[in-house]
Design an enzyme around this catalytic site. Sequence first.
Site, PDB file in Angstrom:
ATOM      1  CB  SER A 130      -0.911  -0.148   1.339  1.00  0.00           C
ATOM      2  OG  SER A 130      -1.640   1.234   1.420  1.00  0.00           O
ATOM      3  CE  LYS A 185      -2.989  -2.358  -0.292  1.00  0.00           C
ATOM      4  NZ  LYS A 185      -3.730  -2.232  -1.305  1.00  0.00           N
ATOM      5  CG  HIS A 188      -4.706  -1.103   3.939  1.00  0.00           C
ATOM      6  ND1 HIS A 188      -5.092  -0.288   2.530  1.00  0.00           N
ATOM      7  CD2 HIS A 188      -3.995   0.075   4.266  1.00  0.00           C
ATOM      8  CE1 HIS A 188      -4.309   0.783   2.676  1.00  0.00           C
ATOM      9  NE2 HIS A 188      -3.920   0.833   3.637  1.00  0.00           N
ATOM     10  CG  ASN A 189      -7.383  -1.708  -0.207  1.00  0.00           C
ATOM     11  OD1 ASN A 189      -6.395  -1.238   0.226  1.00  0.00           O
ATOM     12  ND2 ASN A 189      -7.235  -1.578  -1.593  1.00  0.00           N
ATOM     13  CD  GLU A 192      -7.569   3.143   0.063  1.00  0.00           C
ATOM     14  OE1 GLU A 192      -6.555   2.440   0.438  1.00  0.00           O
ATOM     15  OE2 GLU A 192      -7.878   3.023  -1.072  1.00  0.00           O
TER      16      GLU A 192
HETATM   17  C1  6PG Z   1      -3.109   1.413  -1.723  1.00  0.00           C
HETATM   18  C2  6PG Z   1      -4.707   1.613  -2.301  1.00  0.00           C
HETATM   19  C3  6PG Z   1      -4.374   1.048  -3.533  1.00  0.00           C
HETATM   20  C4  6PG Z   1      -5.389   1.352  -4.625  1.00  0.00           C
HETATM   21  C5  6PG Z   1      -6.896   1.012  -4.288  1.00  0.00           C
HETATM   22  C6  6PG Z   1      -8.139   1.962  -4.980  1.00  0.00           C
HETATM   23  O1  6PG Z   1      -3.351   0.661  -0.490  1.00  0.00           O
HETATM   24  O2  6PG Z   1      -2.286   1.903  -2.127  1.00  0.00           O
HETATM   25  O3  6PG Z   1      -5.578   1.106  -1.702  1.00  0.00           O
HETATM   26  O4  6PG Z   1      -4.595  -0.336  -3.533  1.00  0.00           O
HETATM   27  O5  6PG Z   1      -5.327   2.890  -4.667  1.00  0.00           O
HETATM   28  O6  6PG Z   1      -7.157  -0.533  -4.530  1.00  0.00           O
HETATM   29  O7  6PG Z   1      -8.890   1.056  -4.841  1.00  0.00           O
HETATM   30  P1  6PG Z   1     -10.485   1.455  -5.529  1.00  0.00           P
HETATM   31  O8  6PG Z   1     -10.072   1.764  -6.965  1.00  0.00           O
HETATM   32  O9  6PG Z   1     -11.384   0.222  -5.365  1.00  0.00           O
HETATM   33  O10 6PG Z   1     -11.009   2.780  -4.804  1.00  0.00           O
END
Ligand code: 6PG
Length: 493
Positions: A130, A185, A188-189, A192
């Site tokens: 990430s 991960k 984590h997302n 996010e």
């Molecule tokens: C990270 C982000 C990366 C990516 C996302 C965007 O941790 O660096 O999460 O993995 O930017 O996958 O996800 P979406 O397109 O689903 O918003």
Amino acid sequence: MSQERHFGLTGLATMGANLARNVAHHGIPVAVHNRTTSRMERFIEEHGGEGPLSGHRSTADWVAALARPRVCMSMVQAGPATDAVIEEILPLLEAGDVLIDGGNANFRDTQRRHRTAAARGVHFIGAGVSGGEEGALHGPSIMPGGEREAYERSVRDVFEAIAADVDGTPCCAYVGPDGAGHYVKMVHNGIEYADMQLIAESYDLLRHGAGLEVGQIAERFERWNEGELESFLIEIAARVLAHVDVSTGQPLVDVILDAAEQKGTGRWTAQDALERGVPLTGITEAVFARTLSALHGERELAAGRLAGPGGRTVGDADPAGLAGPAGSGGRDQQLADDLEQALYASKIVAYAQGFAQMAAASEAEGWSISLGDMATIWRGGCIIRARFLDRIREAYDREPGPANLMLADFFAQALAEAQDPWRRVVARAAELGIPAPAFASSLAYYDGYRRARGPASLIQGLRDLFGAHTYRRVDRDGVFHVMWGEDGREVEA
Ligand code: 6PG
């Protein structure tokens, strides 16, 4: 070609290219490859001078350039592209070699690939990475899963060298066997998603409820970033809001189409929570809010038909469709003041739910994930890095860790202090007709969780009446059923 220890990397799109440069910047020789050779050649032309980088045209040449046991990493798109790369590389590897997938893979795919690789004696490491482009180049947060011994022996040094570090501790730690790294991960997302949804709702309420201008909201976010809310996402929210569109002179946020896209990790997180029976309301609401936002055409039609507070629909004078009750006028200082605490409390809930989900999965899959370590490696490098992760780490480093993060002293206290403004924000949003699903659902989760006795007894009663589904009692063991169609007596089922 020298058989010096090389790190192999295939897939030179932005993330892969930056990761390869990061490794080379640390003096570690990197052999790179890309399916489209011209991309590899351009990469070497542009960056070959930055460190020990060598480019290889064919997969076979690339693999041959690596000393045994070979360590190679795939940085291609999750899904079929990753399978295609693995299918090509695996026959060229030998027992003891290590193959790393650094994409955003679904953890079930990682488990499957792990088994396929293991059948050939190859160690498969599924690593969550990430931090976006910048993180990949200057220090990401890395979440590796797979066989611990192979990781420690062949991968750890490289990953710890290139990862971000906070107070001298690398933002990289072994997560657990097979799919554990990609699972973490994924969560984590998911967090996010929840974090971004809460930030978007805060912006909406500040703008259309409290009546602030976009520039003022950017300043407010900057100020929030100096307190408990300090985090990468708040920092960049201020930057995006302060950005003016060059062609129109309007705030950029006003010219971007309001339909959020997604690649799938948030949806997977919500699906996994449903399957495991983990209440993950904040993240799931965030996924649904994105899907609702994507119904752009339908929303435009509905805007002129469905009434908001005061019976008004959206018109030229009220493009956001807020039409609050007479007198609300979209100038609400209390709301503006309350939002910082409401955001903080809801954010705690989002992380609490994500950590509870990781705990449940770790137990079910036999992964033994250290939640304290996960908080530690998320302190830097990754998208959800935030000041309060130090507090989360402290909470989970204690033995035994809390059953839910909200129960840790620091967070229980923070939620108690934030609850009045949090409640006012949710109530005010409903009054104004401004959707705040992530705020509302996190408060409902907090209230539901702290409730020793809730209304689910009625649900059980209803299920028993219409389907003889039975119920348990609070005062004695056993499973019971009422003879609803007869004399209403209770029988033991
Ligand atoms: C990270 C982000 C990366 C990516 C996302 C965007 O941790 O660096 O999460 O993995 O930017 O996958 O996800 P979406 O397109 O689903 O918003």
